[in-house]
Design a protein around this motif. Structure first.
Motif, mmCIF file in Angstrom:
data_model
loop_
_atom_site.group_PDB
_atom_site.id
_atom_site.type_symbol
_atom_site.label_atom_id
_atom_site.label_comp_id
_atom_site.label_asym_id
_atom_site.label_seq_id
_atom_site.Cartn_x
_atom_site.Cartn_y
_atom_site.Cartn_z
ATOM 1 N N UNK A 458 0.829 -1.208 0.000
ATOM 2 C CA UNK A 458 0.000 0.000 0.000
ATOM 3 C C UNK A 458 0.864 1.259 0.000
ATOM 4 N N UNK A 459 1.963 1.242 0.746
ATOM 5 C CA UNK A 459 2.849 2.407 0.782
ATOM 6 C C UNK A 459 3.448 2.669 -0.592
ATOM 7 N N UNK A 460 3.927 1.618 -1.252
ATOM 8 C CA UNK A 460 4.500 1.793 -2.582
ATOM 9 C C UNK A 460 3.495 2.332 -3.582
ATOM 10 N N UNK A 461 2.280 1.778 -3.568
ATOM 11 C CA UNK A 461 1.259 2.211 -4.526
ATOM 12 C C UNK A 461 0.793 3.635 -4.245
ATOM 13 N N UNK A 462 0.567 3.956 -2.979
ATOM 14 C CA UNK A 462 0.164 5.323 -2.636
ATOM 15 C C UNK A 462 1.273 6.315 -2.961
ATOM 16 N N UNK A 463 2.524 5.897 -2.737
ATOM 17 C CA UNK A 463 3.635 6.783 -3.064
ATOM 18 C C UNK A 463 3.739 7.029 -4.559
ATOM 19 N N UNK A 464 3.602 5.963 -5.364
ATOM 20 C CA UNK A 464 3.774 6.091 -6.807
ATOM 21 C C UNK A 464 2.613 6.756 -7.518
ATOM 22 N N UNK A 465 1.393 6.562 -7.001
ATOM 23 C CA UNK A 465 0.226 7.050 -7.724
ATOM 24 C C UNK A 465 -0.517 8.174 -7.013
ATOM 25 N N UNK A 466 0.002 8.629 -5.876
ATOM 26 C CA UNK A 466 -0.618 9.760 -5.196
ATOM 27 C C UNK A 466 0.427 10.755 -4.708
ATOM 28 N N UNK A 467 1.307 10.287 -3.839
ATOM 29 C CA UNK A 467 2.284 11.191 -3.220
ATOM 30 C C UNK A 467 3.210 11.820 -4.261
ATOM 31 N N UNK A 468 3.560 11.072 -5.307
ATOM 32 C CA UNK A 468 4.473 11.603 -6.334
ATOM 33 C C UNK A 468 3.850 12.786 -7.067
ATOM 34 N N UNK A 469 2.528 12.786 -7.246
ATOM 35 C CA UNK A 469 1.884 13.917 -7.907
ATOM 36 C C UNK A 469 2.014 15.179 -7.065
ATOM 37 N N UNK A 470 1.925 15.027 -5.754
ATOM 38 C CA UNK A 470 2.105 16.191 -4.886
ATOM 39 C C UNK A 470 3.543 16.696 -4.939
ATOM 40 N N UNK A 471 4.506 15.758 -5.034
ATOM 41 C CA UNK A 471 5.910 16.164 -5.138
ATOM 42 C C UNK A 471 6.172 16.924 -6.427
ATOM 43 N N UNK A 472 5.513 16.525 -7.505
ATOM 44 C CA UNK A 472 5.736 17.174 -8.799
ATOM 45 C C UNK A 472 5.019 18.509 -8.915
ATOM 46 N N UNK A 473 3.925 18.675 -8.171
ATOM 47 C CA UNK A 473 3.139 19.901 -8.250
ATOM 48 C C UNK A 473 3.787 20.969 -7.367
ATOM 49 N N UNK A 474 4.511 21.866 -7.986
ATOM 50 C CA UNK A 474 5.229 22.898 -7.237
ATOM 51 C C UNK A 474 4.280 23.899 -6.579
ATOM 52 N N UNK A 475 3.035 23.935 -7.027
ATOM 53 C CA UNK A 475 2.085 24.856 -6.401
ATOM 54 C C UNK A 475 1.453 24.249 -5.150
ATOM 55 N N UNK A 476 1.656 22.931 -4.937
ATOM 56 C CA UNK A 476 1.087 22.279 -3.747
ATOM 57 C C UNK A 476 1.845 22.764 -2.521
ATOM 58 N N UNK A 477 1.135 23.174 -1.461
ATOM 59 C CA UNK A 477 1.823 23.736 -0.279
ATOM 60 C C UNK A 477 2.862 22.764 0.286
#
Length: 940
Positions: A458-477
């Motif tokens: 679950x950690x790997x999947x959430x990291x790859x398909x959710x958390x990574x989008x937040x890392x890439x979005x520079x406008x995300x706080x």
């Protein structure tokens, strides 16, 4: 009392046991290590397939026939072909083309207009977006408004001269690429705009742009540029950033061309701050290539200032923008860096369920309690267990990184190994501490295993398909990113993601991966991740230790929440004796109607405590255990004020029916549960405050065998012998003698894994463990259960020899065993000690009758009954079947000689096939006492 083993002796014993255990699990360890190796090989295979595909001629720099002179004759030109833009990445470009400077201009549908969330009304209405006529806006502020507005008025010309592009304010809404060999503004489908103060009726042109050896035709459209004054930089800030992407729909995007703060500028002083839209930076190429359009914004305001100072003809020309030359390169897609964060997160997290299940296994099998009861302290256990799992984790990570580097994965080879070591070292420490914490809440290995592996995937999947989008979005706080990284799995993913990005960029650009200097880069999370993991590591470790001591029962009696302050208290010994008192429960007082022998035992205990008699190894002083009522049930009194003294060299037997309280008593004595009131002293030490010292001189044979399945009998005894401070030849000799005494030495049985032992062999090994190291006090809970008669007799001999210099408390349901081994017996019923004495005394005290048995033909049953009545009128028939009858006769009413005489007389009158006269057995005493036992009387 012998000295307890030192901290390092205990640590050495546990360390050796763990090494042996690890050696037994070699195949399991090999499978674990093979997982990352197989994964690395898979990535290498995929990388090879992709490289083969990229090396096809269609992806190489090729040749094309081009008419360069316009005479209809084409010439073969090799190198970059502008008809095939995909070749730009591979072809050599010794002389990059020169491109006119371009502004990053908002798309017509996103240009700033009046909205309900903006307070400024000088922007156009939203209707201009329907026909694409919205102007581009420049925001201006400063201390001198007239000066600022004068400079801003020179930014956009009234008309443009297309004979020279350096005087035209060009702009494009296209995004920049990873390189600028081909300016996207001239190759995208989007039009190019030129900004003027006013646009005429015919404001769309087609222009030709000479580039290298070719000419590009491009449509160019006029767009009106307007300057808007704002009173402060905060107004500009709000409009630029608060207005950008206000809401979820595209209609809410309100983009500004640029913002300028002239600060303290005047005609003699030029000082300006420029705002630009940083969301157009393209960071995938390793640098902010989108900033290549920012210099045009700076040149725009600089020229406006020069024209204000020196006139309209004065300007600083911006002729062109061009890339640096580059050699021919190969297209390579670093597959390991792209998939590394996901796959490598799974690889590293795989260690978590392994450590978790190992800890829960020791808890489920009560192995840690067993080690603690034989002298292993919490300090050595935590230190060695932690270092043991850390060593395994570091070896695992070392193999992982070395093999990944050996097969050439850029993820490992390009990033600084010292950063990788620090990152992996900190994380595996955090992971181990987290496993210790989580293990406190599990008591079943299967449940812990399932939860552990679900967490991994679950950690790997959430990291790859959710958390990574937040890392890439520079406008995300960023504060939310940091909060998410508080979950250790996301911290791991963020660090691996940074490694992958630097490795991917380094491989693509031919540069290094992550270096220590890059930790100060705001574009990566590595510095935050390292800080978060270090802080969490320390916090989780101490919380895990605290919960282990206070909340979980995995180590026996739970400690006080302020147990760390107890070292300032004085140790409690027999001198702290308090006279027992009646225990009040609400408005009722429970009073035990004690038998004389039990009352005498209580007086013996009180006298021993007052005189501090050292002849008694075990002294129980009014020991009580009450389990609270649950689900509407009343309280359960398991032990009701037990007072007992056991001397050196004495074996005391505890008899009683199931549920009588024997196990609760033993558990209080060995530190598994805490007494409700009263206390006990072992070798003069209070079980309430000095259990760690008591453990050093205590042996336990539990009711159920607590053994490691993969360790041999010899290895078990070596481990527990070391805990008892045995070393060298003394240890070897003690182990061999123990194995021989319980008949586990010959035939290779001693070196056979305990998991392959029969039930009887495990039982004998448990007895040997309880006796090794010469403990002064031993508790044996039904030690001969499951043994054959020969093994049982051999075990009895071992126990009889062992009791010569130690005190033994033994529980059993075998009356034969109790009579054979025990110097004194106590029958325990409903939490009360009903009687105390040696077997002969108990039989004499409670066995007040003989059992007369006679077998004749069924025709003479009446004659036999008359014979029995003649011996004693109170004879009671207790058994009759097929001519065999049994009669119970009071001892006081008959004499044995009279019985023999009566039988001889009876033989003369009828045939006697068999007869016998038996004294009361211990089993009869037990049954009689258990039946006659009454619970506490209740006085209102």
């Amino acid at each position: 009392m012998s000295d307890s083993s030192s901290f390092w002796t205990q640590a050495n014993a546990l360390f050796r046991k763990n090494l042996t255990f690890q050696k037994r699990n070699f195949k399991t360890n090999l499978r674990v290590i093979l997982i990352p190796i197989v994964l690395c090989l898979l990535l290498v295979l995929l990388q090879s397939v992709i490289n083969k595909e990229l090396d096809k001629p269609s992806n190489k720099c090729g040749c094309e026939c081009i008419d360069q002179n316009g005479d209809g004759q084409c010439e073969q030109v090799c190198g970059i072909q502008y008809s095939d833009l995909s070749q730009v990445a591979t072809c050599p470009i010794p002389s990059p083309p020169e491109w006119p400077p371009v502004l990053q201009m908002p798309d017509p549908k996103f240009r700033a207009v009046r909205t309900d969330f903006m307070e400024f009304d000088d922007l156009p209405s939203e209707s201009c977006r329907r026909d694409g006529s919205c102007p581009v806006s420049v925001l201006v502020t400063g201390r001198n408004q007239s000066f600022g507005e004068s400079v801003a008025g020179n930014m956009f010309p009234n008309s443009s001269d297309f004979s020279s592009f350096n005087g035209v304010v060009l702009g494009s809404a296209s995004r920049t690429e990873n390189f600028n060999f081909l300016e996207p503004a001239f190759f995208s489908s989007l039009p190019i705009y030129y900004a003027q103060s006013q646009c005429g009726s015919n404001s769309t042109f087609s222009i030709s742009v000479p580039v290298a050896s070719m000419v590009l035709d491009k449509e160019i459209r006029c767009v009106r540029g307007q300057n808007l004054w704002r009173n402060s930089e905060s107004d500009i800030n709000n409009e630029l950033y608060a207005g950008y992407k206000k809401g979820n729909s595209e209609e809410k995007i309100n983009e500004i061309l640029a913002g300028y703060d002239f600060l303290n500028s005047n005609i003699n002083n030029y000082n300006v701050t420029v705002w630009y839209n940083s969301t157009f930076k393209n960071d995938t190429g390793g640098g902010p290539l989108g900033m290549i359009r920012v210099p045009r914004s700076i040149n725009l305001v600089s020229n406006a200032f020069l024209q204000l100072v020196g006139g309209r003809s004065t300007q600083m020309l911006f002729d062109f923008v061009k890339e640096m030359p580059k050699p021919e390169t190969e297209i390579r897609l670093d597959f390991s860096s792209l998939l590394g964060p996901l796959f490598f997160t799974w690889v590293i997290l795989q260690l978590f369920p392994i450590v978790l299940t190992a800890l829960v296994y020791e808890k489920q099998q009560n192995l840690r309690i067993m080690m603690k009861m034989h002298g292993l302290g919490d300090g050595p256990y935590w230190m060695i267990s932690y270092v043991y799992f850390l060593a395994i984790s570091l070896v695992y990570m070392f193999c992982f990184v070395v093999f990944g580097s050996a097969v050439g994965l850029k993820f490992f080879t390009l990033n600084d190994y010292s950063i990788q070591f620090v990152f992996y070292f900190i994380y595996v420490n955090l992971q181990i501490a987290l496993a210790f914490l989580v293990a406190a809440f599990f008591s079943n290995v299967k449940t812990a295993t399932v939860v552990g592996y679900i967490t991994v995937f679950a950690t790997g999947l959430l990291g790859g398909f959710l958390f990574q989008f937040f890392l890439n979005d520079k406008s995300f706080p960023r504060v939310w990113i940091i909060l998410m990284e508080l979950y250790p799995g996301f911290s791991l993913y963020a660090g691996l993601y940074d490694f992958s990005q630097y490795a991917f960029t380094g491989n693509y650009m031919g540069t290094d991966g992550m270096r220590w200097r890059d930790l100060s880069d705001s574009n990566n999370e590595m510095r935050h991740v390292l800080i978060i993991m270090v802080v969490e590591w320390l916090m989780v470790f101490f919380i895990a230790y605290y919960i282990d001591q206070v909340v979980t029962s995995g180590t026996g009696v739970r400690k006080s929440p302020f147990f760390f302050l107890e070292k300032f208290k004085k140790k409690s010994t027999m001198s702290s004796f308090r006279k027992p008192s009646l225990q009040r429960q609400g408005s009722k007082v429970y009073v035990q109607l004690e038998k004389p022998d039990v009352a005498q035992e209580r007086e013996r205990v009180e006298q021993s405590l007052v005189e501090q008699d050292t002849n008694h190894s075990i002294v129980c002083d009014n020991l009580k255990k009450v389990y609270p009522g649950r689900d509407g049930n009343p309280e359960k009194f398991a032990v009701r004020g037990l007072s007992l003294a056991v001397s050196h060299g004495e074996c005391f037997g505890m008899l009683g029916p199931n549920g009588a309280g024997k196990t609760s008593f033993i558990n209080m004595m060995i530190g598994l549960i805490k007494p409700s009131s009263g206390t006990a002293y072992v070798q003069g030490l209070d079980i309430g405050s000095n259990m760690d010292q008591i453990y050093a001189n205590m042996g336990v044979c539990p009711q159920h065998d607590l053994l490691w399945e993969t360790l041999t009998g010899r290895e078990h005894l070596l481990f527990y012998g070391r805990l008892k401070n045995l070393k060298g030849s003394a240890l070897t000799q003690a182990v061999e003698e123990s194995l021989k005494s319980v008949n586990l030495f010959n035939g290779g049985v001693a070196d056979k894994q305990a998991g392959k032992y029969s039930g009887g062999m495990k039982r004998r090994l448990s007895v040997a463990i309880s006796l090794i190291g010469d403990p002064k006090v031993v508790y044996m809970d039904e030690p001969s259960t499951g043994l054959d008669p020969a093994s049982r007799n051999n075990l009895w001999n071992v126990v009889k020899r062992a009791k010569q210099n130690r005190a033994i408390i033994l529980t059993t349901h075998s009356m034969e065993e109790a009579e054979h081994l025990c110097d004194r017996l106590g029958i325990f019923v409903d939490g009360n000690l009903q009687c105390v004495g040696n077997p002969k005394e108990l039989k004499g005290r409670y066995g007040g009758s003989y059992v007369f048995t006679m077998t004749t033909s069924s025709n003479h049953e009446a004659d036999v009954e008359n014979l029995a009545k003649g011996l004693s009128p109170n004879a009671n028939k207790i058994y009759q079947i097929s001519g065999t009858q049994k009669f119970e006769m009071p001892k006081q009413a008959i004499k044995i000689a009279d019985v023999f005489r009566a039988v001889e007389n009876g033989k003369s009158r009828f045939t006697v096939q068999a007869w016998g006269l038996a004294d009361t057995t211990l089993e009869d005493v037990f049954i009689k006492v258990a039946r006659e036992a009454q619970p506490f009387d209740v006085l209102s």
